[in-house]
Design an enzyme around this catalytic site. Structure first.
Site, PDB file in Angstrom:
ATOM      1  N   LYS A  91      -8.637   7.072  11.023  1.00 14.73           N
ATOM      2  CA  LYS A  91      -8.400   5.874  11.855  1.00 14.73           C
ATOM      3  C   LYS A  91      -7.737   6.198  13.187  1.00 14.73           C
ATOM      4  CE  LYS A  91      -8.074   2.698   8.020  1.00 14.73           C
ATOM      5  NZ  LYS A  91      -7.373   1.661   7.292  1.00 14.73           N
ATOM      6  N   ASP A 127      -7.994  -4.393  10.032  1.00 16.37           N
ATOM      7  CA  ASP A 127      -7.007  -4.273   8.941  1.00 16.37           C
ATOM      8  C   ASP A 127      -5.910  -5.320   9.060  1.00 16.37           C
ATOM      9  OD1 ASP A 127      -8.031  -2.160   7.464  1.00 16.37           O
ATOM     10  OD2 ASP A 127      -6.885  -0.629   8.539  1.00 16.37           O
TER      11      ASP A 127
HETATM   12  P1  NDP Z   1      -2.693   7.473   6.308  1.00 10.20           P
HETATM   13  O1  NDP Z   1      -3.012   8.815   5.746  1.00 10.20           O
HETATM   14  O2  NDP Z   1      -3.026   7.171   7.703  1.00 10.20           O
HETATM   15  O3  NDP Z   1      -1.105   7.226   6.131  1.00 10.20           O
HETATM   16  C1  NDP Z   1      -0.476   7.555   4.927  1.00 10.20           C
HETATM   17  C2  NDP Z   1       0.958   7.042   4.929  1.00 10.20           C
HETATM   18  O4  NDP Z   1       1.514   7.337   3.640  1.00 10.20           O
HETATM   19  C3  NDP Z   1       1.853   7.738   5.961  1.00 10.20           C
HETATM   20  O5  NDP Z   1       2.843   6.840   6.390  1.00 10.20           O
HETATM   21  C4  NDP Z   1       2.469   8.872   5.142  1.00 10.20           C
HETATM   22  O6  NDP Z   1       3.720   9.278   5.617  1.00 10.20           O
HETATM   23  C5  NDP Z   1       2.663   8.166   3.806  1.00 10.20           C
HETATM   24  N1  NDP Z   1       2.729   9.115   2.700  1.00 10.20           N
HETATM   25  C6  NDP Z   1       1.750   9.923   2.247  1.00 10.20           C
HETATM   26  N2  NDP Z   1       2.195  10.656   1.214  1.00 10.20           N
HETATM   27  C7  NDP Z   1       3.486  10.301   1.009  1.00 10.20           C
HETATM   28  C8  NDP Z   1       4.482  10.714   0.094  1.00 10.20           C
HETATM   29  N3  NDP Z   1       4.242  11.648  -0.830  1.00 10.20           N
HETATM   30  N4  NDP Z   1       5.705  10.128   0.161  1.00 10.20           N
HETATM   31  C9  NDP Z   1       5.960   9.179   1.096  1.00 10.20           C
HETATM   32  N5  NDP Z   1       5.049   8.738   2.000  1.00 10.20           N
HETATM   33  C10 NDP Z   1       3.825   9.310   1.961  1.00 10.20           C
HETATM   34  O7  NDP Z   1      -3.357   6.416   5.307  1.00 10.20           O
HETATM   35  P2  NDP Z   1      -3.725   4.884   5.592  1.00 10.20           P
HETATM   36  O8  NDP Z   1      -2.657   4.306   6.425  1.00 10.20           O
HETATM   37  O9  NDP Z   1      -5.118   4.733   6.046  1.00 10.20           O
HETATM   38  O10 NDP Z   1      -3.666   4.281   4.100  1.00 10.20           O
HETATM   39  C11 NDP Z   1      -2.422   4.065   3.471  1.00 10.20           C
HETATM   40  C12 NDP Z   1      -2.621   3.281   2.181  1.00 10.20           C
HETATM   41  O11 NDP Z   1      -3.121   1.980   2.449  1.00 10.20           O
HETATM   42  C13 NDP Z   1      -3.597   3.940   1.226  1.00 10.20           C
HETATM   43  O12 NDP Z   1      -3.081   3.834  -0.059  1.00 10.20           O
HETATM   44  C14 NDP Z   1      -4.846   3.095   1.347  1.00 10.20           C
HETATM   45  O13 NDP Z   1      -5.562   3.069   0.138  1.00 10.20           O
HETATM   46  C15 NDP Z   1      -4.269   1.724   1.657  1.00 10.20           C
HETATM   47  N6  NDP Z   1      -5.200   0.902   2.449  1.00 10.20           N
HETATM   48  C16 NDP Z   1      -5.599  -0.307   1.942  1.00 10.20           C
HETATM   49  C17 NDP Z   1      -6.425  -1.113   2.670  1.00 10.20           C
HETATM   50  C18 NDP Z   1      -6.864  -2.431   2.116  1.00 10.20           C
HETATM   51  O14 NDP Z   1      -7.776  -3.031   2.699  1.00 10.20           O
HETATM   52  N7  NDP Z   1      -6.257  -2.924   1.055  1.00 10.20           N
HETATM   53  C19 NDP Z   1      -6.924  -0.735   4.012  1.00 10.20           C
HETATM   54  C20 NDP Z   1      -6.424   0.545   4.449  1.00 10.20           C
HETATM   55  C21 NDP Z   1      -5.600   1.330   3.670  1.00 10.20           C
HETATM   56  P3  NDP Z   1       3.887  10.528   6.659  1.00 10.20           P
HETATM   57  O15 NDP Z   1       3.792   9.918   8.031  1.00 10.20           O
HETATM   58  O16 NDP Z   1       5.219  11.058   6.332  1.00 10.20           O
HETATM   59  O17 NDP Z   1       2.776  11.488   6.367  1.00 10.20           O
END
Ligand code: NDP
Length: 304
Positions: A91, A127
């Site tokens: 994204k 979104d």
């Molecule tokens: P991104 O990869 O862009 O972002 C992931 C986020 O999760 C970051 O803030 C990252 O933090 C954090 N993160 C990842 N691993 C960990 C961990 N072990 N501990 C703490 N924080 C962690 O993903 P998206 O933003 O695209 O998606 C995020 C979630 O939202 C997913 O679960 C996805 O399925 C869901 N989603 C749902 C949608 C819906 O329509 N319902 C639409 C889009 C997404 P850091 O910056 O530290 O890496």
């Protein structure tokens, strides 16, 4: 049939693409869990019943690593795909490859929907609007005037944060694992919303001063894997009012289970998925897809 039952295509498939109809796709890594093909193909079949133009439209699923995105976007364009949905990790990465961006993409720095033009890809973000609609449907929450504690600073969090600020939430606190990502998101948002009450914090150390009666939103990926912990212990927050987890597969997460134990109203991200999808399909087709058809298809795929 599980979500994984939709065939997962690769860069090699794209190089040799032979589908003759109008193609759409979701692109991510990982992508096997995505419900989007089931949801969109059901909506397209429904549209085709009254409008034969949509009879040859199909929505596919591609697993593409971050490094392959530039080449893949060029190939999708050359193969005349009409539109794309982007998910983890694309994204934010896609921004450098767009010829136009809507206002939400500009503010959020993330696009989840691309539309083909002859000159290249236009970027949109559905979104945030899907998130707001899902909250209203499932929890009866309006963002206007709300105190929001948003967990995560990735692509999904960016769209949600912009929607919170566009709708004049009272306070927005963004908690993230990586301080630098959280701070960068807040700095970018401050440029667009200079008057907003907006703070970032370390997810591992929620600060004093977080608001009570808040809406807590999980936009991290914690909860996708069976052994994941919750992104935050709700007992470390002043008592929240409602909990929303953007994750929809699995339908329950550690955060939602704790919310249930604490008798806090809560919902998963299925409505958001459906509502962002309806808007994306509208951008590609110009038609109003049925929310009910898309929701039923997503639920059926989840429970099969
Ligand atoms: P991104 O990869 O862009 O972002 C992931 C986020 O999760 C970051 O803030 C990252 O933090 C954090 N993160 C990842 N691993 C960990 C961990 N072990 N501990 C703490 N924080 C962690 O993903 P998206 O933003 O695209 O998606 C995020 C979630 O939202 C997913 O679960 C996805 O399925 C869901 N989603 C749902 C949608 C819906 O329509 N319902 C639409 C889009 C997404 P850091 O910056 O530290 O890496």
């Amino acid at each position: 049939m599980s979500p994984a039952a939709d065939p997962v295509h690769t860069l090699a498939d794209l190089e040799n693409w032979s589908f003759a109809g109008t193609a759409l796709a979701v692109v991510g890594h990982p992508i096997a869990h995505s419900l989007s093909p089931a949801m969109h193909n059901a909506a397209l079949a429904d549209l085709a019943r009254t409008d034969p133009r949509f009879g040859d439209w199909r929505y596919f699923k591609f697993d593409l690593a971050a490094a392959d995105l530039p080449r893949a976007l060029a190939l999708f364009h050359a193969q005349r795909f009409c539109g794309l949905n982007l998910t983890v990790p694309h994204k934010v990465l896609a921004l450098d490859h767009l010829v136009a961006r809507d206002a939400v993409v500009q503010a959020a720095g993330a696009a989840n929907t691309l539309r083909r033009t002859d000159a290249g890809w236009e970027g949109f973000n559905t979104d945030g609007a899907g998130f707001a609609h899902g909250l209203r449907d499932d929890l009866g929450v309006e963002l206007r005037g709300a105190a929001v504690i948003l967990l995560g600073a990735g692509g999904a969090a960016r769209g949600a944060a912009v929607e919170c600020l566009r709708q004049d939430c009272r306070q927005l606190w963004i908690g993230n694992r990586s301080a630098a990502h959280g701070a960068a998101l807040v700095a970018g948002l401050r440029r667009v919303f200079p008057a907003a009450a907006l703070r970032n914090f370390d997810l591992a150390a929620p600060p004093a001063g977080l608001p009570a009666d808040s809406l807590v939103v999980n936009a991290t990926s914690l909860g996708l894997q069976p052994d994941d912990p919750a992104p935050i212990d709700l007992l470390r927050l002043p008592r929240p009012a409602r909990i929303y987890d953007m994750i929809y597969h699995p339908p329950s997460t550690p955060l939602l289970r704790q919310a249930a134990e604490l008798n806090l109203p809560h919902a998963n991200g299925l409505s958001m998925l459906v509502q962002q999808g309806v808007r994306a399909l509208g951008l590609w087709t110009g038609a109003a897809a049925s929310v009910d058809v898309m929701r039923r298809a997503a639920r059926a795929r989840l429970s099969s």
